[in-house]
Every structure is written in C-alpha cells, then in structure tokens.
Scaffold this active site. Structure first.
Site, PDB file in Angstrom:
ATOM      1  N   TYR A 179       0.867  -1.184   0.000  1.00 19.43           N
ATOM      2  CA  TYR A 179       0.000   0.000   0.000  1.00 19.43           C
ATOM      3  C   TYR A 179       0.899   1.227   0.000  1.00 19.43           C
ATOM      4  O   TYR A 179       1.752   1.379   0.874  1.00 19.43           O
ATOM      5  CB  TYR A 179      -0.873  -0.015   1.261  1.00 19.43           C
ATOM      6  CG  TYR A 179      -2.202   0.681   1.107  1.00 19.43           C
ATOM      7  CD1 TYR A 179      -2.400   1.713   0.200  1.00 19.43           C
ATOM      8  CD2 TYR A 179      -3.293   0.304   1.899  1.00 19.43           C
ATOM      9  CE1 TYR A 179      -3.614   2.334   0.080  1.00 19.43           C
ATOM     10  CE2 TYR A 179      -4.527   0.919   1.786  1.00 19.43           C
ATOM     11  CZ  TYR A 179      -4.677   1.943   0.878  1.00 19.43           C
ATOM     12  OH  TYR A 179      -5.895   2.563   0.756  1.00 19.43           O
ATOM     13  N   GLU A 184       0.058   4.950  -0.644  1.00 23.41           N
ATOM     14  CA  GLU A 184      -0.572   6.257  -0.857  1.00 23.41           C
ATOM     15  C   GLU A 184       0.489   7.346  -0.801  1.00 23.41           C
ATOM     16  O   GLU A 184       1.358   7.347   0.066  1.00 23.41           O
ATOM     17  CB  GLU A 184      -1.614   6.530   0.232  1.00 23.41           C
ATOM     18  CG  GLU A 184      -2.939   5.842  -0.001  1.00 23.41           C
ATOM     19  CD  GLU A 184      -3.990   6.319   0.990  1.00 23.41           C
ATOM     20  OE1 GLU A 184      -5.169   6.276   0.650  1.00 23.41           O
ATOM     21  OE2 GLU A 184      -3.606   6.727   2.106  1.00 23.41           O
ATOM     22  N   ASP A 215      -5.243  14.240 -25.538  1.00 19.11           N
ATOM     23  CA  ASP A 215      -5.582  12.877 -25.147  1.00 19.11           C
ATOM     24  C   ASP A 215      -4.925  11.952 -26.170  1.00 19.11           C
ATOM     25  O   ASP A 215      -5.483  11.674 -27.229  1.00 19.11           O
ATOM     26  CB  ASP A 215      -7.093  12.690 -25.121  1.00 19.11           C
ATOM     27  CG  ASP A 215      -7.496  11.328 -24.568  1.00 19.11           C
ATOM     28  OD1 ASP A 215      -6.607  10.467 -24.425  1.00 19.11           O
ATOM     29  OD2 ASP A 215      -8.691  11.130 -24.271  1.00 19.11           O
ATOM     30  N   THR A 228      -2.500   6.309 -22.259  1.00 16.93           N
ATOM     31  CA  THR A 228      -2.557   4.981 -21.647  1.00 16.93           C
ATOM     32  C   THR A 228      -1.213   4.299 -21.868  1.00 16.93           C
ATOM     33  O   THR A 228      -0.451   4.667 -22.765  1.00 16.93           O
ATOM     34  CB  THR A 228      -3.664   4.118 -22.270  1.00 16.93           C
ATOM     35  OG1 THR A 228      -3.435   4.023 -23.685  1.00 16.93           O
ATOM     36  CG2 THR A 228      -5.031   4.699 -22.004  1.00 16.93           C
ATOM     37  N   LYS A 235      -2.214  -0.402 -25.321  1.00 21.12           N
ATOM     38  CA  LYS A 235      -2.307  -0.126 -26.750  1.00 21.12           C
ATOM     39  C   LYS A 235      -0.937  -0.330 -27.406  1.00 21.12           C
ATOM     40  O   LYS A 235      -0.239  -1.289 -27.107  1.00 21.12           O
ATOM     41  CB  LYS A 235      -2.900   1.262 -27.000  1.00 21.12           C
ATOM     42  CG  LYS A 235      -4.307   1.450 -26.389  1.00 21.12           C
ATOM     43  CD  LYS A 235      -4.891   2.775 -26.754  1.00 21.12           C
ATOM     44  CE  LYS A 235      -6.316   2.936 -26.253  1.00 21.12           C
ATOM     45  NZ  LYS A 235      -6.402   3.098 -24.789  1.00 21.12           N
ATOM     46  N   ARG A 290      -2.200  -2.278 -18.391  1.00 24.05           N
ATOM     47  CA  ARG A 290      -3.348  -1.376 -18.470  1.00 24.05           C
ATOM     48  C   ARG A 290      -3.208  -0.312 -17.398  1.00 24.05           C
ATOM     49  O   ARG A 290      -3.136  -0.608 -16.212  1.00 24.05           O
ATOM     50  CB  ARG A 290      -4.653  -2.142 -18.298  1.00 24.05           C
ATOM     51  CG  ARG A 290      -4.838  -3.126 -19.405  1.00 24.05           C
ATOM     52  CD  ARG A 290      -6.270  -3.579 -19.623  1.00 24.05           C
ATOM     53  NE  ARG A 290      -6.311  -4.250 -20.915  1.00 24.05           N
ATOM     54  CZ  ARG A 290      -6.517  -3.628 -22.071  1.00 24.05           C
ATOM     55  NH1 ARG A 290      -6.733  -2.333 -22.074  1.00 24.05           N
ATOM     56  NH2 ARG A 290      -6.511  -4.287 -23.202  1.00 24.05           N
TER      57      ARG A 290
END
Length: 413
Positions: free
Chosen positions: A61, A63, A207, A233, A236, A242
C-alpha cells in the site's frame, strides 16, 4: 519479443489453488492464441511486463509519492516509481510525468481536475466524430461536470476541420481545448491546436491514449511540446500494462500530482507502476522503434487491401496503427459486420462514422505486429475479413483459416 515460461507457470500456480478460475485463464489464453486480435486498443505485453504485474509489489500500500508516503515500508516501491517516472520523462522528453493514473480515463479526469472547475466550457471532438466518453458524454463525469462543445471532422475527407475548431473557440471561449480521438487514423496537428488555444486563452489537453506508443517509437508527432497536459494509456501500441500516464511541464507538476492523489485516486498500484517501468524501458530500445514502424506499415497495407475489397476506408488510409472503415458497400452495417467477424475468429470494434448515424469498424495492427505478422499476413487478413462479411455462411471456414494463421504466430509460445 523474448519469451519465458512466465505465463504457463503462473497459470499452473492458480490451477493448484483454484482450478475453476484457472480454467477461465486457460480458456482466455486459448482464445487469444486462436483468433486474430484486431482491436485497436489492445496488444500483447512482454512476459517481463506480465511478471512485474504478478510481483510482490502488488502487496504494498503506497498512498502518496516517493519520499512522502502515508504508509511505512515504501523504500523499495519508491525506487520502482522513480524509475518509471524517469524513464517516462526520458522517453517522451517531458519535464514531469505522473505514472499513478489507473487508466486513460483516470488520467483525463486528473487533467481536468488540475486545470478546470465544474461548469467550465471545454471544446473537444464530438462523440459522433470519434471523441471519447471523457470528451463530454452525458453518461460520463465529463458531460455532467463541464459544458462541452463538440467540434467535428469534414464529412467528405474525415479530417479534423480546424476552421470549425477556430470558429467554435472564438464563439465559446473555452477554458480548455481537448485534441484526441478513439478512431482518428491520421496524425493530429498539435501545433494548429496550440495556435487556436493561445488565440482564445485556453489550455490545451492532448488525449494521446492511442498514438502515444507510436510517439515512443518515433513514427508519430509528439504532443508534449504543444500541450499543457498530455494524457495517455500505457497499453495499446505502447505495449505495457493497463494504466494511465500524464505528462506536463514543471509549472504544472504539483497541480497534476495533487489532481491524481489525493483528489481523484487513493493508493498507487505499485505492481502496475513497476510494469509501466518495464514497458517504458522496452519502448526506448531500437527494437521497439522497428516494431512501431512495422505497425504503421502493416496498417497501411491492411487499409489499402480493405479498400480494394470494397470497404470505404475513412480518410482514404491511415498514418497510424488504426483503421476506420465502413462495410456498407458489402451490404452490412457496422454491428452486423462485427458479429460476423467475431464468428469468423476476428475480434474488433464498432465505432461512429463521420456521416450522421452510421456505424463502422475500428481495427488496428498493434497486436498482430507484436505476434510477428508483416505485410503479407495483412493481405491475408483483409481477404479473410472480406469473405466473412460478404457471406455469413462462410464463418466456420474463415474461422479455421484465421485460427491457422494465429497459430503460426503465437503471442506466448
């Protein structure tokens, strides 16, 4: 790509613990290996990326950001994130990179959060012309929180109408202009968008979810010198896990980081960030540049052969990995065509076409190129596709041929 026994061995581990799920994983592996993956937004990662995704970093974890986490024990994951950030900055020539975004949509949300306030006007490509859900769909946060105005493409050429973009920008004085599409097969003119944005005092958001891998490979223009924030992203064409990515100048670095965490996301997915680092490293190699060139070469051949088979190829061709085509001259609409192709072992998408109300096909060459296919195979694929569309009764025969072709180029031998 180099191959290791990672895929099989990890599935075997699942099989010993959970046979029911393992069968699903194996079935999906068979599906990918026995059908032609033409979905423009998909690719096959390297075994190294898959290994990083299944690494112990999935347990941590984390954060916050390196050196400023809310949990202890983050010294090593900090190294992984710094490595991913440094590689992304070097790969794309950006002053700052944020690698924590969980998806492309998360990256766009963070860009809006960094630059906009609810109610602001945003100019973006309209959904009927190839805009993304995050470009103003009423079903999406973007359409509910902001006032989107859609620009379009020329109905004859399929190319972005920069005159319309400028006229709408002058009329509506948007706070931001978004350039990017899920189905535009040509290079975008980022300099022209920058000029229009400067004229009306707007921010420019690129984008680049689809072309960013081609940018990394040196076969597409980069939006980084022109856009205030680039959203992308890491799957692709880039061939990573992903996830999302944001690139910007140093003056917006803190705003972008705070927009990702704590404003729109919680803990970072450290296994995914490690896999992004692997992908950025792979994309910086001469081998990846060669791959990107082959992706485009394959797409151009496939587009030309589809046109010869009777489909109408939007814009008359492609500069990228992506092709948009209208199957109507073969007597089928987009949705019917997609279903016929699926039955024949070819997986791709429908998309909106520039003329009102029509649906076409969106396909890409990234995954087939990763498998090692070249121009000759693209001609074969076009023939299979046309046969499946012109006679639905041929599906079983075409599927057998598609499976034979796929088997000759296994993604993970």
């Amino acid at each position: 790509m180099s191959v290791t026994p990672t895929v099989r061995s990890e599935t075997d581990v699942v099989a010993r613990q959970d046979p029911e799920l393992a069968e699903i994983l194996l079935a999906e592996r068979r599906r990918q290996a026995t059908t032609l993956q033409l979905t423009a937004a998909e690719n096959f990662t390297s075994p190294a990326v898959l290994a990083a995704l299944g690494s112990p970093l999935a347990n941590k974890y984390a954060e916050g950001y390196p050196g400023a986490r809310h949990h202890g024990g983050c010294e090593l994951v900090d190294l992984a994130e710094r490595l991913a950030v440094d590689r992304a900055k070097a790969l794309f020539g950006a002053a700052h990179a944020n690698v924590q975004a969980h998806s492309g949509s998360s990256a766009v949300l963070a860009a809006y959060a960094a630059l906009l306030r609810p109610g602001d006007t945003v100019l973006a490509l309209g959904l009927p012309h190839g805009g993304h859900l995050t470009h103003g769909s009423p079903a999406n946060f973007s359409g509910r929180w902001f006032d989107f105005v859609g620009y379009g493409v020329d109905p004859e050429t399929g190319l972005v109408d920069h005159g319309q973009v400028r006229a709408l920008a002058r009329a509506h004085r948007p706070k931001a202009i978004v350039c990017g599409s899920i189905s535009y097969p040509r290079h975008l003119d980022y300099a022209a968008f920058r000029e229009i944005a400067d004229e009306v005092g707007a921010c420019l958001i690129a984008d680049a979810a689809h072309p960013i891998g081609l940018v990394a490979g040196g076969v597409a223009p980069s939006p980084v010198p022109y856009a205030d924030i680039v959203c992308a992203t890491t799957h692709k064409v880039l061939r990573g896990p992903r996830g999302g990515l944001l690139l910007c100048g140093s003056e917006l670095a803190e705003r972008v980081d705070r927009a990702v965490f704590p404003f729109t996301q919680g803990g970072a997915q450290m296994h995914t960030i490690a896999a992004k680092a692997v992908a950025f490293g792979e994309a910086a190699t001469p081998a990846f540049a060669g791959y990107a060139r082959q992706v485009v070469a394959n797409a151009r051949v496939l587009a030309g052969r589809l046109a010869a088979e009777g489909l109408v190829v939007v814009t008359g061709g492609t500069d990228t990995h992506l092709i948009t085509a209208d199957p109507a001259p073969l007597g089928v609409d987009g949705r019917t065509a997609r279903a016929r192709l699926a039955a024949a072992g070819m997986v791709l998408d429908c998309c909106a076409l520039p003329h009102a109300g029509a649906r076409g096909l969106r396909l890409g060459t990234a995954a087939l190129t990763t498998q090692g296919m070249r121009e000759g195979e693209m001609r074969t694929v076009a023939g299979l596709l046309a046969r499946a569309l012109t006679d639905g009764t041929r599906a079983a025969r075409v599927r057998a041929e598609a499976s034979e072709l796929a088997a000759a180029f296994p993604p993970y031998p």
